[in-house]
Design an enzyme around this catalytic site. Sequence first.
Site, PDB file in Angstrom:
ATOM      1  N   CYS B 175       0.771  -0.952  -0.095  1.00 46.80           N
ATOM      2  CA  CYS B 175       0.180   0.029   0.092  1.00 46.80           C
ATOM      3  C   CYS B 175       0.943   1.162   0.062  1.00 46.80           C
ATOM      4  O   CYS B 175       0.311   2.214   0.115  1.00 46.80           O
ATOM      5  CB  CYS B 175      -0.858   0.020   1.177  1.00 46.80           C
ATOM      6  SG  CYS B 175      -1.850  -1.405   1.158  1.00 46.80           S
ATOM      7  N   HIS B 315      -2.602   8.225   5.745  1.00 48.93           N
ATOM      8  CA  HIS B 315      -2.929   7.097   5.027  1.00 48.93           C
ATOM      9  C   HIS B 315      -4.422   6.458   5.138  1.00 48.93           C
ATOM     10  O   HIS B 315      -5.066   6.172   4.463  1.00 48.93           O
ATOM     11  CB  HIS B 315      -2.235   5.906   5.738  1.00 48.93           C
ATOM     12  CG  HIS B 315      -1.900   4.550   5.029  1.00 48.93           C
ATOM     13  ND1 HIS B 315      -1.950   4.644   3.519  1.00 48.93           N
ATOM     14  CD2 HIS B 315      -2.312   3.353   5.506  1.00 48.93           C
ATOM     15  CE1 HIS B 315      -2.167   3.230   3.340  1.00 48.93           C
ATOM     16  NE2 HIS B 315      -2.148   2.482   4.282  1.00 48.93           N
ATOM     17  N   GLU B 326      -1.805   5.145  13.458  1.00 45.01           N
ATOM     18  CA  GLU B 326      -1.436   6.489  12.586  1.00 45.01           C
ATOM     19  C   GLU B 326      -1.602   7.446  13.663  1.00 45.01           C
ATOM     20  O   GLU B 326      -0.673   8.451  13.669  1.00 45.01           O
ATOM     21  CB  GLU B 326      -2.384   6.659  11.365  1.00 45.01           C
ATOM     22  CG  GLU B 326      -1.819   7.806  10.473  1.00 45.01           C
ATOM     23  CD  GLU B 326      -2.389   7.840   9.097  1.00 45.01           C
ATOM     24  OE1 GLU B 326      -3.099   7.013   8.998  1.00 45.01           O
ATOM     25  OE2 GLU B 326      -2.061   8.560   8.278  1.00 45.01           O
ATOM     26  N   LYS B 347      -9.238   8.475   1.472  1.00 43.11           N
ATOM     27  CA  LYS B 347      -9.803   7.404   1.012  1.00 43.11           C
ATOM     28  C   LYS B 347     -11.477   7.110   1.535  1.00 43.11           C
ATOM     29  O   LYS B 347     -12.015   6.254   1.398  1.00 43.11           O
ATOM     30  CB  LYS B 347      -8.954   6.114   1.993  1.00 43.11           C
ATOM     31  CG  LYS B 347      -7.531   6.131   1.454  1.00 43.11           C
ATOM     32  CD  LYS B 347      -6.764   4.975   1.982  1.00 43.11           C
ATOM     33  CE  LYS B 347      -5.481   4.620   1.569  1.00 43.11           C
ATOM     34  NZ  LYS B 347      -4.312   5.906   1.973  1.00 43.11           N
ATOM     35  N   HIS B 352      -9.486   2.701  -1.027  1.00 45.41           N
ATOM     36  CA  HIS B 352      -8.014   2.659  -0.896  1.00 45.41           C
ATOM     37  C   HIS B 352      -7.758   2.030  -2.261  1.00 45.41           C
ATOM     38  O   HIS B 352      -7.742   0.923  -2.667  1.00 45.41           O
ATOM     39  CB  HIS B 352      -7.678   1.570   0.167  1.00 45.41           C
ATOM     40  CG  HIS B 352      -6.233   1.491   0.619  1.00 45.41           C
ATOM     41  ND1 HIS B 352      -5.367   1.994  -0.352  1.00 45.41           N
ATOM     42  CD2 HIS B 352      -5.656   0.659   1.495  1.00 45.41           C
ATOM     43  CE1 HIS B 352      -4.296   1.395   0.288  1.00 45.41           C
ATOM     44  NE2 HIS B 352      -4.521   0.990   1.345  1.00 45.41           N
ATOM     45  N   PHE B 411       1.072  -3.714   4.000  1.00 45.85           N
ATOM     46  CA  PHE B 411       1.688  -5.033   4.569  1.00 45.85           C
ATOM     47  C   PHE B 411       3.265  -5.435   4.276  1.00 45.85           C
ATOM     48  O   PHE B 411       3.704  -4.867   3.254  1.00 45.85           O
ATOM     49  CB  PHE B 411       0.721  -6.178   3.618  1.00 45.85           C
ATOM     50  CG  PHE B 411      -0.623  -6.222   4.280  1.00 45.85           C
ATOM     51  CD1 PHE B 411      -1.237  -5.633   5.072  1.00 45.85           C
ATOM     52  CD2 PHE B 411      -1.284  -7.126   3.291  1.00 45.85           C
ATOM     53  CE1 PHE B 411      -2.427  -5.826   5.484  1.00 45.85           C
ATOM     54  CE2 PHE B 411      -2.878  -7.451   3.807  1.00 45.85           C
ATOM     55  CZ  PHE B 411      -3.303  -6.549   4.927  1.00 45.85           C
TER      56      PHE B 411
END
Lengths: 399, 425
Positions: B175, B315, B326, B347, B352, B411
């Site tokens: 990501c 994010h 975050e 997002k 996303h 990830f």
Amino acid sequence: MTEQKSAGAKEVWITGIGIVSSLGEGLDAHWDALNAKKINVDDKRFAPYIVHPLAPVTFDAQIPKKGDQRQMEAWQRIGTYAAGLALDSAGVKGNKEILGRMDMIVAAGGGERDIAVDAAILSADAKGNSSPGFLNERLMNDLRPTLFLAQLSNLLAGNIAIVHGVCGTSRTFMGEEAASIDAARIALARIEAGQSDIALVGAAHNGERSDLLVLYEFGDFNLTEKFSPVWQRDDRSGFALGSAGCFLVLEAREHAEARGAKPYAKLTKVVADLAQRKQPGAVTKSLEALWPKLGVGDSGTLITGATGAEPVTSEEKVFLRQHPGFAIRATGTMFGHTLETQFPLGLALAALSISRGALFPPNDPTGLEVEKAGSPDQIVVVGAGHWQGEGMALVEAIK
Amino acid sequence: MSAPRDKLGRPIVVVTGMGVVTSLGAGKKDNWARLTAGESGIRTVTRFPIDGLKTTMAGTVDFVTVEPFSSTGLTERLAEMATAEALEQAAIGTKADFPGPLFLAVAPVEVEWPQRLELGRAVGKTEFGYEHMLRVSGGGRFTEYHHRFMFGSIASHLAENFGTKGSPISLSTACASGATAIQLGVEAIRRGEADAALCVGTDGSVNPEALVRFSLLSALSTQNEPPQAASKPFSKNRDGFVMAEGAGAMVLESYESAIARGAKILGVVAGCGELTDSFHRTRSSPDGKPIIGCMRKTLADAGLEPEQIDHINAHGTATPENDKMEYNTTAVVFGEHLPKIPVSSNKSMVGHTISAAGAVEAVFSLLTLEHQRIPPTINYEIPDPTILFDVVGNRARDAKVTAVMSNSFGFGGQNASLILTREPV
């Protein structure tokens, strides 16, 4: 575009090498196997397709937690294992201070399928069982929840971070053979420019996969029926997939000297290009255009990752014949085609040969490869991808 | 304007062209209008049957079609559209002759189900395995699938169409990929290796198996009705991210070269940073140190103090863990200054876009700087009381914005941040 070095570019040493392949694991085993002209192929398991299977490896030696091993598919285990060997070889294994700022560029494919799940779905489909939600339901019920993580390209790097603690930066390049040429090119450029002090670069490939054989069979790239060395496949072209992992530790000379590391060789140049292979001879032309950027003389040694597939292998042969002073070795004959791993393998064997003061013997009945006595002080590494991507590197002895 | 080098003596890297495609539309103009109006691009999936799926909505780009359809083909088309827009704006080089390298953030490529089913049907049996499929794979019948499903195929296509130079790099940092592509471009220009770089992030991979994979990892929102309300970053009732498609493209140039050719400068990539988390394959280290380190490295790279950041493009995936982590890490980095920083997550509206997200959000960050207006985080009805960000909730906010931090976490322990400014710092 990277061949112009700025003044004050740092010298880059290869201080760690890790290899695991069909020939064994570690540098001694590979050196012995190469000198014994050993080739390990399996022509039964995927007959009529031929593969170079991974030699027996005890993964526990580099991946001590079984839980970690279970989270990985074979390609990730092979790579994590080879990365561990490279860190050991560089003498940085467990050195948290260095590993915590070590840069990593992994060249990866990915996506090992769950063959049984695929086959069950496809067979059911063939029986006419294709209600709208059929595929969704089967995937939801049958896929192992963590399989995705074993398929994701960047999770080889992720596993290396988890198992070995390499956690400065982590980048994964994709794109078959070219991915690892670019990984080496970018790592070298970053260290030369002072953007990085030490980097782990490499790749892993599991060649024992029927789903990969299908992918390459689409393009008729697989070698079938009978094994032959890569230069002797005029009648039946193709590559035999190989399993291998290979990682290198690249390091700024000052950084290596400060910690008393012993180098195998230095990496002087990596250049790459992407020829649009629409006209015959495009690969020959692309390699010829890269050649002068290395700045080598009329004679020397060259290790190529030639695949045995056509037309690229014949076009590379034309290029090689234009440099008759060079003793050639093709890794594809001994290791099979290991895609992303082939170029790091070439760099590793070049550095190993330089450090051992000898070139390993030819393994080629066609005579393209010839004996070469003496200690090599420069070795050119060449990679031309089976369908795209060309690159070269120069590995040299440290004087 | 200041000297063509930054505080650390490196060439300043500017942006001279941008392009974007998301579920909200094609192009900066449409996207910006809809983004600042608080519109959602999330809808119920119609591209394939949704029976049996736990998550049935996504930010699909349905107004773009490719024939024959494949996620890889769509991914390629989205990249092409965003790149064409960026190049038109930058007006650099000549047609199909971009004077620099390509860095492409792209999802891992694999053979997809429609093609696999086609192959299976070609076997002509009702009980079979890969060994039988192998026998019908060769001979030229499926040649195009080899090229289509090579990892390097999209980059190769873009390189040919736009005439980028050298070996194009396809990359994945999950990501964070889009941010990494920009970082690679910045580094190449700083090394003096290139005067310009094309950095693209693209993702068109909403397909059944992709949805199932994220579902099985419990990463997706299952609040399917209404789909527009599913993505709830920083809300107490958030329950996962929403998969989406899109592409973002940027033309980066050295300040010197942009000025020399009289290009309009849209903004500056003042800093980039990354730091790997070795804690777990999908979860962040509980102490947040790698993310904290990533943000601090980025500030240091830009030569800025936390007080100089006046907006964070988060994010903000809307997974329970990401948003909490975050906030906790951002609070450590920005300390007392944090309440003064408006934070928003694109997002909430576009979903996303995975491999594209870092690039898409960098484009939106620069548009925020240009318009001095921060797009909202929609669906912010029930704030999470433990996340004390100044969330730009539900309505766009006019604000003085000089430096934006854009964060991406993925990830595999991937953390990457960018700092974008209007002027060289």
